[in-house]
Design an enzyme around this catalytic site. Structure first.
Site, mmCIF file in Angstrom:
data_model
loop_
_atom_site.group_PDB
_atom_site.id
_atom_site.type_symbol
_atom_site.label_atom_id
_atom_site.label_comp_id
_atom_site.label_asym_id
_atom_site.label_seq_id
_atom_site.Cartn_x
_atom_site.Cartn_y
_atom_site.Cartn_z
ATOM 1 N N GLU A 211 0.838 -1.206 0.000
ATOM 2 C CA GLU A 211 0.000 0.000 0.000
ATOM 3 C C GLU A 211 0.865 1.245 0.000
ATOM 4 O O GLU A 211 1.833 1.336 0.771
ATOM 5 C CB GLU A 211 -0.906 -0.023 1.238
ATOM 6 N N HIS A 212 0.494 2.198 -0.860
ATOM 7 C CA HIS A 212 1.269 3.438 -1.045
ATOM 8 C C HIS A 212 2.680 3.131 -1.554
ATOM 9 O O HIS A 212 3.615 3.871 -1.303
ATOM 10 C CB HIS A 212 1.318 4.273 0.250
ATOM 11 N N THR A 213 2.789 2.026 -2.259
ATOM 12 C CA THR A 213 4.072 1.680 -2.882
ATOM 13 C C THR A 213 4.065 1.992 -4.378
ATOM 14 O O THR A 213 5.123 2.167 -4.970
ATOM 15 C CB THR A 213 4.360 0.168 -2.718
ATOM 16 N N SER B 163 -27.014 2.367 -18.503
ATOM 17 C CA SER B 163 -26.502 1.721 -17.294
ATOM 18 C C SER B 163 -27.660 1.157 -16.486
ATOM 19 O O SER B 163 -28.576 1.903 -16.100
ATOM 20 C CB SER B 163 -25.721 2.712 -16.427
ATOM 21 N N LEU C 248 -13.381 -0.867 -4.498
ATOM 22 C CA LEU C 248 -13.093 -2.149 -5.164
ATOM 23 C C LEU C 248 -12.899 -1.954 -6.666
ATOM 24 O O LEU C 248 -12.830 -2.898 -7.434
ATOM 25 C CB LEU C 248 -14.200 -3.168 -4.878
ATOM 26 N N GLU D 113 -8.703 7.236 -17.116
ATOM 27 C CA GLU D 113 -9.112 7.672 -15.772
ATOM 28 C C GLU D 113 -8.306 8.899 -15.330
ATOM 29 O O GLU D 113 -8.853 9.844 -14.770
ATOM 30 C CB GLU D 113 -8.971 6.515 -14.772
ATOM 31 N N ASP E 207 -5.101 -1.019 -10.588
ATOM 32 C CA ASP E 207 -6.499 -1.440 -10.730
ATOM 33 C C ASP E 207 -6.781 -1.993 -12.119
ATOM 34 O O ASP E 207 -7.353 -3.074 -12.278
ATOM 35 C CB ASP E 207 -7.454 -0.259 -10.483
ATOM 36 N N TYR F 248 -2.986 12.496 0.495
ATOM 37 C CA TYR F 248 -2.326 11.662 -0.508
ATOM 38 C C TYR F 248 -1.203 12.461 -1.185
ATOM 39 O O TYR F 248 -0.067 11.990 -1.291
ATOM 40 C CB TYR F 248 -3.375 11.213 -1.544
HETATM 41 P P1 ADP Z 1 -14.609 2.691 -7.279
HETATM 42 O O1 ADP Z 1 -13.731 2.585 -8.480
HETATM 43 O O2 ADP Z 1 -13.868 2.486 -6.006
HETATM 44 O O3 ADP Z 1 -15.827 1.821 -7.338
HETATM 45 P P2 ADP Z 1 -14.957 5.323 -8.320
HETATM 46 O O4 ADP Z 1 -15.587 6.544 -7.790
HETATM 47 O O5 ADP Z 1 -13.576 5.399 -8.833
HETATM 48 O O6 ADP Z 1 -15.106 4.200 -7.207
HETATM 49 O O7 ADP Z 1 -15.833 4.766 -9.519
HETATM 50 C C1 ADP Z 1 -17.235 4.599 -9.362
HETATM 51 C C2 ADP Z 1 -17.930 5.162 -10.583
HETATM 52 O O8 ADP Z 1 -17.695 4.306 -11.726
HETATM 53 C C3 ADP Z 1 -19.428 5.195 -10.444
HETATM 54 O O9 ADP Z 1 -19.869 6.317 -9.704
HETATM 55 C C4 ADP Z 1 -19.841 5.273 -11.909
HETATM 56 O O10 ADP Z 1 -19.680 6.576 -12.404
HETATM 57 C C5 ADP Z 1 -18.817 4.356 -12.588
HETATM 58 N N1 ADP Z 1 -19.377 2.999 -12.724
HETATM 59 C C6 ADP Z 1 -18.916 1.861 -12.186
HETATM 60 N N2 ADP Z 1 -19.725 0.811 -12.485
HETATM 61 C C7 ADP Z 1 -20.727 1.308 -13.240
HETATM 62 C C8 ADP Z 1 -21.918 0.759 -13.841
HETATM 63 N N3 ADP Z 1 -22.214 -0.541 -13.705
HETATM 64 N N4 ADP Z 1 -22.719 1.603 -14.532
HETATM 65 C C9 ADP Z 1 -22.398 2.906 -14.666
HETATM 66 N N5 ADP Z 1 -21.324 3.475 -14.108
HETATM 67 C C10 ADP Z 1 -20.504 2.699 -13.398
HETATM 68 MG MG MG Z 2 -12.140 3.917 -8.950
#
Ligand code: ADP
Ligand code: MG
Length: 397
Positions: A38-40, A72, A130, A165, A177, A226
Site C-alpha cells: 500500500e502506497h508503494t 446503465s 473495489l 481515468e 487497478d 495523498y
Molecule cells: P470505485 O472505483 O472504487 O468503485 P470510483 O468513484 O472510482 O469508485 O468509480 C465509481 C464510478 O464508476 C461510479 O460512480 C460510476 O460513475 C462508474 N461505474 C462503475 N460501475 C458502473 C456501472 N455498472 N454503470 C455505470 N457506471 C458505473
Molecule cells: Mg475507482
C-alpha cells in the site's frame, strides 16, 4: 456460476428492450482488492492485488454510424456521444465518462472505432474502493477491441484505461487497478512491479476467502493527504540521493540502506519512507510465503502492513482500526489490514473457509457497536481478469 448466468440473461433481456435486438457480445471485467503493498505504487514499488468475483458486464453490438449509445442498469439512465466529433466530459451522466475516456484514448492511439450500442451492469459496489471504475473502463476497452477487430495487448489496454481515468475522468490513480482487472488469474494474486510492469501470478493459499469489509466511512482528507505523502516520499528520495546516488525512487532503497541512512531524514519524512521501504520488502516476502503455501506468514505480513500504515504512514483512521481489530479476534483470520489509500474505505482479511461464518456476524456487529456505523461485508475469491464471455447471439429466423 449460476449467478453469472442469470445476470447475463437479464443483461441480454435489457439490451433487447433498449435497442430492439440482442447484443453481439458480452464482456466481463472484475473489480479488485489489494492484499498488500500500500502506497508503494507511486514509489515505483510492488503491489499484490487480486481480481475478485465481482465484475462489470458490458453487452454490445455494432451500429452502422459513429454514435455510441449507453444504458446503465445500475443508474437506470441512458447517455451517448459521437465518435466523429470531439468527445467531451459529461457533467450530468458522469458515469458515461469512463467509456468516453476509453474511446478518446483509443482514438489518440489511432485505433479506428465505430458506433456501438452498449448496456452496462455491475455488481462491484460503486465507490467503495473495489475499483468498479477500472472494471468499467477495461470492459469498455475490450468491447471496442472485439467489435472493431484491432490488436492490443492486455498490458497496453491497462495503460490505456489508466490514461482514460487520469487524463479524461480526472482521477489520479496508479496502474494497479486496470492491470489486475485485465490480467488477474483465478485462485491467484498478481504480483506487479509498478516500475517495469513485470508481473507474475502467485497461487493464493487454498481453503481461504478474501473478505472485504467496507467501513462506510467517507474518505475525507484523502486527496490532500495523498498529495502530501507523495511529496514527502519525493523529499526522502532527494535527501537520500546524497548518500545513495543511484536511487530514483524509494523502491531503490533497501532495508539495509535505510538502516544506514534513514537517520538523515527529518522525523516525519523518515517515518513515511520507512513504511514504503519495509512495505516493498513485505510484498516480496508475501510472494515467497504464498509460493511456499504459508498463509500464516502471509497473514502476519498483512498485519504488519496495517501497523505500519497506521503508525508510520499515518493514513489509517479509527474506523479502519476498529474493523481490523474486530476481524483479528475471529479465530481463522490469518491477517487483516486496511486496503486502499486510507482515511476510510475498506479492510481486507484472509479468512479460513470454515471461519467465514464466524466473521460475517460478529465483526460487523462489533464494528457497529463501537462506531455506530453499519458496515458492508463482501466475501470474495480471486477470479480471472477481463474476458469475452461465451455467448451466442440468437440467430434471426
Ligand atoms: P470505485 O472505483 O472504487 O468503485 P470510483 O468513484 O472510482 O469508485 O468509480 C465509481 C464510478 O464508476 C461510479 O460512480 C460510476 O460513475 C462508474 N461505474 C462503475 N460501475 C458502473 C456501472 N455498472 N454503470 C455505470 N457506471 C458505473
Ligand atoms: Mg475507482
Amino acid at each position: 456460476m449460476p449467478q453469472l448466468e442469470s445476470r447475463i440473461a437479464e443483461l441480454v433481456e435489457k439490451f433487447t428492450e433498449v435497442y430492439g435486438s440482442s447484443p453481439e457480445l458480452i464482456v466481463r471485467a472484475p473489480g479488485r482488492v489489494n492484499l498488500i503493498g500500500e502506497h508503494t505504487d507511486y514509489n515505483d514499488g510492488y503491489v499484490l492485488p487480486v481480481a475478485i468475483d465481482r465484475d462489470v458486464l458490458v453487452a454490445a453490438s455494432r451500429t452502422s454510424d459513429m454514435h455510441v449509445s449507453l444504458y446503465s442498469v445500475n443508474f437506470d439512465r441512458v447517455a451517448g456521444f459521437d465518435l466523429d466529433r470531439p468527445i467531451r466530459r459529461d457533467s450530468v451522466n458522469k458515469w458515461s465518462n469512463y467509456p468516453r475516456g476509453v474511446a478518446v484514448m483509443l482514438q489518440k492511439r489511432r485505433k479506428r472505432i465505430l458506433g456501438v450500442n452498449m448496456v452496462v451492469e455491475g455488481n462491484v459496489p460503486l465507490g467503495s474502493g473495489l475499483s468498479s471504475s477500472a472494471a468499467f473502463e477495461v470492459a469498455s476497452a475490450l468491447m471496442f477491441k472485439a467489435l472493431n477487430g484491432f490488436e492490443m495487448e492486455d498490458t497496453e489496454i491497462a495503460l490505456l484505461c489508466q490514461a482514460a481515468e487520469n487524463e479524461f475522468v480526472g482521477v489520479n490513480c496508479g496502474i494497479m487497478d486496470q492491470f489486475v482487472s485485465c490480467l488477474g488469474k483465478k485462485d491467484h494474486a498478481l504480483f506487479v512491479d509498478c516500475r517495469t510492469l513485470d508481473h507474475e501470478s502467485v497461487p493464493m493459499a487454498s481453503g481461504v476467502k478474501v473478505i472485504v469489509a467496507d467501513t462506510m466511512k467517507k474518505r475525507g482528507l484523502v486527496d490532500s493527504e495523498y498529495n502530501l505523502r507523495r511529496s514527502q516520499c519525493e523529499e526522502a528520495v532527494s535527501i537520500l540521493r546524497t548518500y545513495l546516488p543511484n536511487i530514483k525512487a524509494l523502491r531503490d532503497v533497501t532495508v539495509s540502506d535505510f538502516k544506514s541512512h534513514g537517520h538523515r531524514l527529518p522525523p516525519t519524512v523518515r517515518r513515511r519512507a520507512e513504511h514504503v521501504v519495509r512495505e516493498n520488502e513485505r510484498v516480496l516476502e508475501s510472494v515467497e510465503a504464498l509460493r511456499a503455501g504459508s498463509v500464516v506468514i502471509f497473514g502476519r505480513l498483512m498485519d504488519q502492513s496495517h501497523e505500519s500504515l497506521r503508525d508510520s504512514y499515518e493514513v489509517s483512521c479509527r474506523e479502519l482500526d476498529v474493523m481490523v481489530d474486530a476481524a483479528r479476534r475471529v479465530p481463522g483470520v490469518f491477517g487483516s489490514r486496511m486496503t486502499g489509500a486510507g482515511f476510510g474505505g475498506c479492510t481486507v482479511s484472509i479468512v479460513a473457509d470454515d471461519s467465514v461464518k464466524d466473521f460475517l456476524e460478529p465483526v460487523p456487529e462489533e464494528y457497529k457497536s463501537r462506531t455506530g456505523i453499519e458496515p458492508a461485508v463482501y466475501v470474495c475469491t480471486p477470479e480471472n481478469g477481463a474476458e469475452i464471455l461465451p455467448y451466442t447471439e440468437p440467430s434471426v429466423s
